[in-house]
Design an enzyme around this catalytic site. Structure first.
Site, PDB file in Angstrom:
ATOM      1  N   CYS A 111     -63.114  97.264 -25.728  1.00 28.15           N
ATOM      2  CA  CYS A 111     -62.766  98.263 -26.759  1.00 28.15           C
ATOM      3  C   CYS A 111     -62.900  99.571 -26.159  1.00 28.15           C
ATOM      4  CB  CYS A 111     -64.309  97.947 -27.782  1.00 28.15           C
ATOM      5  SG  CYS A 111     -64.358  96.762 -28.391  1.00 28.15           S
ATOM      6  N   HIS A 252     -65.143 105.064 -31.892  1.00 24.33           N
ATOM      7  CA  HIS A 252     -64.690 103.375 -31.938  1.00 24.33           C
ATOM      8  C   HIS A 252     -65.472 103.000 -33.049  1.00 24.33           C
ATOM      9  CE1 HIS A 252     -64.484  99.447 -31.093  1.00 24.33           C
ATOM     10  NE2 HIS A 252     -65.624  99.210 -30.624  1.00 24.33           N
ATOM     11  N   ASN A 282     -64.054  95.947 -36.744  1.00 19.22           N
ATOM     12  CA  ASN A 282     -63.920  96.214 -35.285  1.00 19.22           C
ATOM     13  C   ASN A 282     -62.627  95.676 -34.579  1.00 19.22           C
ATOM     14  OD1 ASN A 282     -64.133  96.815 -32.586  1.00 19.22           O
ATOM     15  ND2 ASN A 282     -66.386  96.107 -32.364  1.00 19.22           N
TER      16      ASN A 282
HETATM   17  N1  ACO Z   1     -75.277  87.190 -41.756  1.00 18.20           N
HETATM   18  C1  ACO Z   1     -76.385  87.104 -41.998  1.00 18.20           C
HETATM   19  N2  ACO Z   1     -77.522  87.168 -40.984  1.00 18.20           N
HETATM   20  C2  ACO Z   1     -77.214  87.552 -39.724  1.00 18.20           C
HETATM   21  C3  ACO Z   1     -75.578  87.535 -39.548  1.00 18.20           C
HETATM   22  C4  ACO Z   1     -74.909  87.667 -40.387  1.00 18.20           C
HETATM   23  N3  ACO Z   1     -73.425  87.722 -40.264  1.00 18.20           N
HETATM   24  N4  ACO Z   1     -75.549  87.926 -38.263  1.00 18.20           N
HETATM   25  C5  ACO Z   1     -77.027  87.721 -37.606  1.00 18.20           C
HETATM   26  N5  ACO Z   1     -77.657  87.569 -38.654  1.00 18.20           N
HETATM   27  C6  ACO Z   1     -79.303  87.366 -38.361  1.00 18.20           C
HETATM   28  C7  ACO Z   1     -79.765  87.040 -37.209  1.00 18.20           C
HETATM   29  O1  ACO Z   1     -79.645  85.593 -36.938  1.00 18.20           O
HETATM   30  C8  ACO Z   1     -81.137  87.558 -37.332  1.00 18.20           C
HETATM   31  O2  ACO Z   1     -81.826  86.628 -37.898  1.00 18.20           O
HETATM   32  P1  ACO Z   1     -83.494  86.325 -37.507  1.00 18.20           P
HETATM   33  O3  ACO Z   1     -84.150  87.491 -37.665  1.00 18.20           O
HETATM   34  O4  ACO Z   1     -83.785  85.117 -38.576  1.00 18.20           O
HETATM   35  O5  ACO Z   1     -83.477  85.864 -35.918  1.00 18.20           O
HETATM   36  C9  ACO Z   1     -81.116  88.988 -38.224  1.00 18.20           C
HETATM   37  O6  ACO Z   1     -79.915  88.752 -38.806  1.00 18.20           O
HETATM   38  C10 ACO Z   1     -81.113  90.079 -37.318  1.00 18.20           C
HETATM   39  O7  ACO Z   1     -80.300  89.960 -36.396  1.00 18.20           O
HETATM   40  P2  ACO Z   1     -80.042  91.105 -35.433  1.00 18.20           P
HETATM   41  O8  ACO Z   1     -78.969  90.950 -34.426  1.00 18.20           O
HETATM   42  O9  ACO Z   1     -81.175  91.901 -34.763  1.00 18.20           O
HETATM   43  O10 ACO Z   1     -79.300  92.068 -36.483  1.00 18.20           O
HETATM   44  P3  ACO Z   1     -78.667  93.624 -36.140  1.00 18.20           P
HETATM   45  O11 ACO Z   1     -79.382  94.413 -37.174  1.00 18.20           O
HETATM   46  O12 ACO Z   1     -79.052  93.900 -34.480  1.00 18.20           O
HETATM   47  O13 ACO Z   1     -77.176  93.646 -36.401  1.00 18.20           O
HETATM   48  C11 ACO Z   1     -75.145  93.541 -35.345  1.00 18.20           C
HETATM   49  C12 ACO Z   1     -76.412  92.842 -35.857  1.00 18.20           C
HETATM   50  C13 ACO Z   1     -74.420  93.905 -36.417  1.00 18.20           C
HETATM   51  C14 ACO Z   1     -74.457  92.520 -34.671  1.00 18.20           C
HETATM   52  C15 ACO Z   1     -75.504  94.816 -34.600  1.00 18.20           C
HETATM   53  O14 ACO Z   1     -76.568  94.411 -33.520  1.00 18.20           O
HETATM   54  C16 ACO Z   1     -74.296  95.339 -33.904  1.00 18.20           C
HETATM   55  O15 ACO Z   1     -73.600  95.865 -34.649  1.00 18.20           O
HETATM   56  N6  ACO Z   1     -74.473  95.337 -32.413  1.00 18.20           N
HETATM   57  C17 ACO Z   1     -73.047  96.057 -31.789  1.00 18.20           C
HETATM   58  C18 ACO Z   1     -72.116  95.182 -31.590  1.00 18.20           C
HETATM   59  C19 ACO Z   1     -70.978  95.774 -31.180  1.00 18.20           C
HETATM   60  O16 ACO Z   1     -70.466  96.647 -31.382  1.00 18.20           O
HETATM   61  N7  ACO Z   1     -70.129  94.681 -30.571  1.00 18.20           N
HETATM   62  C20 ACO Z   1     -68.905  95.184 -30.209  1.00 18.20           C
HETATM   63  C21 ACO Z   1     -68.770  95.920 -28.815  1.00 18.20           C
HETATM   64  S1  ACO Z   1     -67.061  96.414 -28.518  1.00 18.20           S
HETATM   65  C22 ACO Z   1     -66.467  95.310 -27.526  1.00 18.20           C
HETATM   66  O17 ACO Z   1     -66.319  95.476 -26.432  1.00 18.20           O
HETATM   67  C23 ACO Z   1     -65.942  93.961 -27.970  1.00 18.20           C
END
Ligand code: ACO
Length: 325
Positions: A111, A252, A282
């Site tokens: 990214c 981004h 994204n």
């Molecule tokens: N729907 C419902 N529940 C979900 C989902 C979903 N799609 N995804 C995860 N959960 C659940 C998890 O299983 C977890 O459940 P648990 O508490 O029972 O274990 C709970 O939601 C919380 O999960 P977290 O991972 O702590 O949630 P968070 O608030 O961190 O959000 C997210 C997750 C959206 C992925 C966030 O961490 C994020 O945006 N991270 C950055 C990701 C990113 O930017 N990636 C791209 C990088 S760029 C590249 O090079 C590709």
């Protein structure tokens, strides 16, 4: 010698996948996705490939800049999802455009790729190696996403964004005034993909989970909110500007909450951080140039404004670029 963006273009696949569609595929809800990421829908490439989307975005950028393919001297495609190992996506784009005099190659910084490509083009032009370049971020991430993993499949979309950059004439105040980039290879394990299946040419059983994206979402989140402001501050220092001197931050589009947190750290009004994440998700290396194109075409960025681009990606990689539009 200065280097400025003279034209922008974007391209998105036809198919739209909404949060409600995702509800039928994995255990998730529209509400969870909107609250945690700000996304409502994204485009998914079915027949559209990385070079196809990239070439379309380039055609629009050239048209916007009032240039022809024959004039292009350098093409850099930032991508991690092109479907052929050889030739690289940039050479295929060169062929599609008929840009016969261009040097063409790819950069993979996930990214963060668009900013790495822009920085490379900046150095090519500043050194006198060429006078202009087409810089493209293009991805069909849907091909390497695990569609059974709700933690990743709701986040990504496909698309391409391109800019045409060229050297500026003496006395022209527009152009890049500060750049910073870096890599944290030690953190590579928080977001990786070992390989990829080439559609139609690989046996289905080879499409194991090893060939799909694995991500520790919360680690990526923490990395982004810590590293991006540091990187932006370095570009600001180089440009001799304060955070609030910037008119528009084009970041981004990984997650609305990440962008809000970065705005807070920089103590800059969130109004200066336009977003299109709701509509496209994204799109990895395409996200910054796609948003830039939207802002340019809708007149939300105007000549003389100070613009900051910044992003991060797998690697981990990160970059920032301050410019006068
Ligand atoms: N729907 C419902 N529940 C979900 C989902 C979903 N799609 N995804 C995860 N959960 C659940 C998890 O299983 C977890 O459940 P648990 O508490 O029972 O274990 C709970 O939601 C919380 O999960 P977290 O991972 O702590 O949630 P968070 O608030 O961190 O959000 C997210 C997750 C959206 C992925 C966030 O961490 C994020 O945006 N991270 C950055 C990701 C990113 O930017 N990636 C791209 C990088 S760029 C590249 O090079 C590709």
């Amino acid at each position: 010698m200065g280097v400025a963006i003279r034209g922008t273009g974007g391209a998105l696949p036809e198919k739209i996948l909404t949060n409600f569609d995702l509800e039928k595929m994995v255990d998730t809800t529209d509400e969870w996705i909107r609250q945690r990421t700000g996304m409502k829908e994204r485009h998914i490439g079915e027949k559209e490939t990385v070079p196809y989307l990239a070439a379309n975005a380039c055609r629009r950028a050239l048209e916007n800049a009032g240039k022809t393919a024959e004039e292009v001297e350098l093409i850099i495609v930032a991508t991690c999802t092109t479907e052929m190992l050889l030739p690289c996506a940039a050479c295929r784009v060169q062929n599609m455009l008929g840009a016969k005099d261009a040097i063409a190659f790819d950069i993979n910084a996930a990214c963060g790729g668009f900013l790495f490509a822009l920085n490379t083009a900046h150095h090519y032009i500043a050194s006198g190696a060429c006078k202009n370049a087409l810089i493209v971020g293009a991805e069909v991430l849907s091909e390497i996403i695990d569609w059974t993993d709700r933690g990743t499949c709701v986040l990504f979309g496909d698309g391409a964004g391109a800019v045409f950059v060229e050297e500026t004439e003496d006395g022209d105040p527009s152009g890049i005034i500060g750049m910073s980039q870096g890599s944290s290879g030690m953190m590579g394990k928080i977001l990786y993909c070992r390989g990829r299946v080439v559609k139609g040419e690989t046996e289905p059983e080879i499409n194991s989970e090893n060939l799909l994206v694995h991500m520790q979402g919360s680690e990526v989140y923490k990395f982004a909110v810590r590293q991006v402001p540091v990187c932006i501050n370095k570009a600001l220092d180089m440009a001799k500007l304060e955070a609030n001197d910037i008119d528009i931050y084009v970041l981004h589009q990984a997650n609305k909450r990440i962008i809000e947190s970065i705005a807070k750290t920089l103590k800059v009004d969130i109004e200066k951080f336009p977003m299109n994440i709701e509509k496209v998700g994204n799109t990895s290396s395409a996200s910054i140039p796609l948003l830039l194109d939207e802002l340019n075409r809708s007149g939300q960025i105007v000549k003389g404004q100070k613009v900051m681009l910044s992003g991060f990606g797998a690697g981990m990689t990160f970059g920032a670029c301050a410019m006068v539009w």
